[in-house]
Design a protein around this motif. Structure first.
Motif, PDB file in Angstrom:
ATOM      1  N   ALA A 218       0.825  -1.205   0.000  1.00  0.00           N
ATOM      2  CA  ALA A 218       0.000   0.000   0.000  1.00  0.00           C
ATOM      3  C   ALA A 218       0.862   1.260   0.000  1.00  0.00           C
ATOM      4  O   ALA A 218       0.588   2.216  -0.741  1.00  0.00           O
ATOM      5  N   GLU A 219       1.919   1.283   0.800  1.00  0.00           N
ATOM      6  CA  GLU A 219       2.813   2.441   0.848  1.00  0.00           C
ATOM      7  C   GLU A 219       3.507   2.651  -0.493  1.00  0.00           C
ATOM      8  O   GLU A 219       3.681   3.788  -0.947  1.00  0.00           O
ATOM      9  N   TYR A 220       3.872   1.538  -1.126  1.00  0.00           N
ATOM     10  CA  TYR A 220       4.514   1.628  -2.437  1.00  0.00           C
ATOM     11  C   TYR A 220       3.551   2.241  -3.459  1.00  0.00           C
ATOM     12  O   TYR A 220       3.917   3.161  -4.212  1.00  0.00           O
ATOM     13  N   ALA A 221       2.323   1.752  -3.492  1.00  0.00           N
ATOM     14  CA  ALA A 221       1.354   2.233  -4.482  1.00  0.00           C
ATOM     15  C   ALA A 221       1.001   3.698  -4.252  1.00  0.00           C
ATOM     16  O   ALA A 221       0.870   4.477  -5.202  1.00  0.00           O
ATOM     17  N   ASP A 229      11.297   4.209  -7.841  1.00  0.00           N
ATOM     18  CA  ASP A 229      10.628   2.971  -7.430  1.00  0.00           C
ATOM     19  C   ASP A 229      10.332   2.091  -8.642  1.00  0.00           C
ATOM     20  O   ASP A 229       9.987   2.594  -9.710  1.00  0.00           O
ATOM     21  N   ARG A 230      10.428   0.791  -8.432  1.00  0.00           N
ATOM     22  CA  ARG A 230      10.112  -0.133  -9.528  1.00  0.00           C
ATOM     23  C   ARG A 230       9.782  -1.508  -8.938  1.00  0.00           C
ATOM     24  O   ARG A 230      10.405  -1.955  -7.969  1.00  0.00           O
ATOM     25  N   THR A 231       8.799  -2.173  -9.537  1.00  0.00           N
ATOM     26  CA  THR A 231       8.476  -3.558  -9.184  1.00  0.00           C
ATOM     27  C   THR A 231       8.515  -4.400 -10.455  1.00  0.00           C
ATOM     28  O   THR A 231       8.044  -3.968 -11.508  1.00  0.00           O
ATOM     29  N   TRP A 232       9.064  -5.604 -10.323  1.00  0.00           N
ATOM     30  CA  TRP A 232       9.137  -6.519 -11.461  1.00  0.00           C
ATOM     31  C   TRP A 232       8.314  -7.772 -11.152  1.00  0.00           C
ATOM     32  O   TRP A 232       8.337  -8.291 -10.036  1.00  0.00           O
ATOM     33  N   ILE A 233       7.628  -8.241 -12.168  1.00  0.00           N
ATOM     34  CA  ILE A 233       6.934  -9.524 -12.114  1.00  0.00           C
ATOM     35  C   ILE A 233       7.667 -10.472 -13.066  1.00  0.00           C
ATOM     36  O   ILE A 233       7.881 -10.137 -14.242  1.00  0.00           O
ATOM     37  N   ALA A 234       8.060 -11.632 -12.566  1.00  0.00           N
ATOM     38  CA  ALA A 234       8.682 -12.657 -13.413  1.00  0.00           C
ATOM     39  C   ALA A 234       7.592 -13.602 -13.906  1.00  0.00           C
ATOM     40  O   ALA A 234       6.734 -14.025 -13.130  1.00  0.00           O
ATOM     41  N   GLU A 235       7.640 -13.916 -15.186  1.00  0.00           N
ATOM     42  CA  GLU A 235       6.706 -14.881 -15.758  1.00  0.00           C
ATOM     43  C   GLU A 235       7.471 -16.076 -16.291  1.00  0.00           C
ATOM     44  O   GLU A 235       8.547 -15.926 -16.894  1.00  0.00           O
ATOM     45  N   MET A 245      10.691  -5.880  -5.443  1.00  0.00           N
ATOM     46  CA  MET A 245      10.490  -4.435  -5.459  1.00  0.00           C
ATOM     47  C   MET A 245      11.802  -3.712  -5.158  1.00  0.00           C
ATOM     48  O   MET A 245      12.601  -4.190  -4.347  1.00  0.00           O
ATOM     49  N   CYS A 246      11.982  -2.549  -5.781  1.00  0.00           N
ATOM     50  CA  CYS A 246      13.043  -1.607  -5.431  1.00  0.00           C
ATOM     51  C   CYS A 246      12.340  -0.318  -4.994  1.00  0.00           C
ATOM     52  O   CYS A 246      11.575   0.261  -5.779  1.00  0.00           O
ATOM     53  N   VAL A 247      12.587   0.116  -3.763  1.00  0.00           N
ATOM     54  CA  VAL A 247      11.912   1.304  -3.235  1.00  0.00           C
ATOM     55  C   VAL A 247      12.924   2.209  -2.540  1.00  0.00           C
ATOM     56  O   VAL A 247      14.038   1.790  -2.203  1.00  0.00           O
TER      57      VAL A 247
END
Length: 335
Positions: A218-221, A229-235, A245-247
């Motif tokens: 929630a804090e990130y969003a 800031d960046r978030t990665w999803i691996a598929e 996440m990098c914050v």
């Protein structure tokens, strides 16, 4: 007597050499061999058929497993993936064919290769082996409390990660495709759900851990800034299999790596390493001077990934959180 004396002398010299080699072996070598002896005895590897009440040796059972769990298997694939002698494998497959467990024919892709296919009887035998193997493994694990089971499974993942995994699939199978992307709608909610479910199942974490993850997300969003800031999803083959996440850490020039996650059935494909590498590269490009993270000592596989990326352990302390007694660790990487 001369011949007997020479023989005794040679034998004694060889014995002394072997004893000397054993004494000179490094402690980690001795520990690895000790573990191998313990584990093969524990799982009945030296008498596998009697251990699982089946007529198959360990090698025969492994060959059946490979054929049963892959859509297309050629004899050459089995030979390469299991490191078997060609003549030995041919005799083993001939025995299976005589017992009507498999059929052999030309591969559609390459007529020079031999395609192996299970018969109905072979599928039944492989299914029975799988059932009894799962029961045997379950019997071992059910003796342990949840926390110890989590420690054990984490340690086994660490062994696979450090010694290399990838020989389980015949080389003819297509390698699963790993891709990284940034987040889209629903991804952050998925991260909360999967973190909570996996840490409860694998480490016995309680509801307070899910609450912590939800707050972090929630804090990130709410404070998201694409510069920092960046978030990665691996598929893995198009399905979500991991995240990180990098914050901003709150201190000038410091980035924080958070919520590294890899699904259990996606481990062994280098996903964790790729996620951490992406985090580090982004932080460097954004101009951060260092990256930090906090984890717990029970997460052996994750700690191995951090060490490979260059992170150094700077402090640790015991704490009771998420319903468990843990040892928290702070790691740092100079960028």
């Amino acid at each position: 007597m001369t011949t007997g004396t020479a023989s005794d002398t040679t034998s004694g010299a060889a014995s002394d050499t072997m004893s000397g080699a054993a004494r000179e072996a490094a402690p980690d070598v001795r520990e690895l061999r000790r573990f191998n002896r313990f584990y093969t005895n524990l799982i009945g590897a030296l008498d596998y058929g009697r251990h699982l009440y089946t007529p198959f040796t360990l090698t025969e059972a492994r060959v059946l497993y490979e054929v049963a769990h892959h859509e297309r298997v050629d004899a050459a694939d089995l030979r390469a993936s299991l490191s078997l002698d060609a003549g030995y494998l041919s005799r083993l497959l001939g025995k299976f064919e005589d017992r009507e467990l498999i059929t052999r024919g030309k591969s559609e892709q390459d007529p020079r290769r031999q395609r192996i296919t299970l018969t109905d009887g072979g599928r039944e035998a492989a299914g029975l082996l799988e059932e009894r193997s799962q029961d045997a493994a379950g019997s071992l694990l059910e003796q342990l409390p949840a926390g110890d089971r989590a420690r054990l499974t984490d340690a086994m993942r660490t062994i696979r990660a450090l010694l290399g995994e990838g020989a389980e699939q015949p080389s003819g199978d297509r390698a699963p495709q790993v891709t990284l992307r940034t987040t889209g709608p629903g991804d952050l909610g998925w991260m909360v759900e999967r973190n909570a479910a996996l840490y409860a199942a694998e480490y016995g974490f309680d509801l307070s851990y899910e609450a912590l993850v939800a707050r972090i997300i929630a804090e990130y969003a709410e404070g998201f800034d694409p510069r920092w800031d960046r978030t990665w999803i691996a598929e893995l083959d198009g399905r979500r299999a991991g995240a990180v996440m990098c914050v901003r850490d709150g201190r000038p020039g410091v980035a924080r790596l958070r919520l590294l996650l890899v699904e259990p059935d996606a481990r062994g494909h280098g996903i964790g390493r790729q996620l951490v590498d992406a985090c580090v590269e982004f932080a460097r490009g954004a101009g951060y001077g260092e990256m930090v993270l906090w984890t717990n000592s029970v997460l052996g596989a994750a700690r191995s990934i951090y060490q490979r990326a260059g992170f150094e352990l700077v402090s640790e302390a015991a704490h009771h959180s998420f319903g468990q007694d843990l040892v928290g660790q702070d790691w740092r990487l100079a960028l």
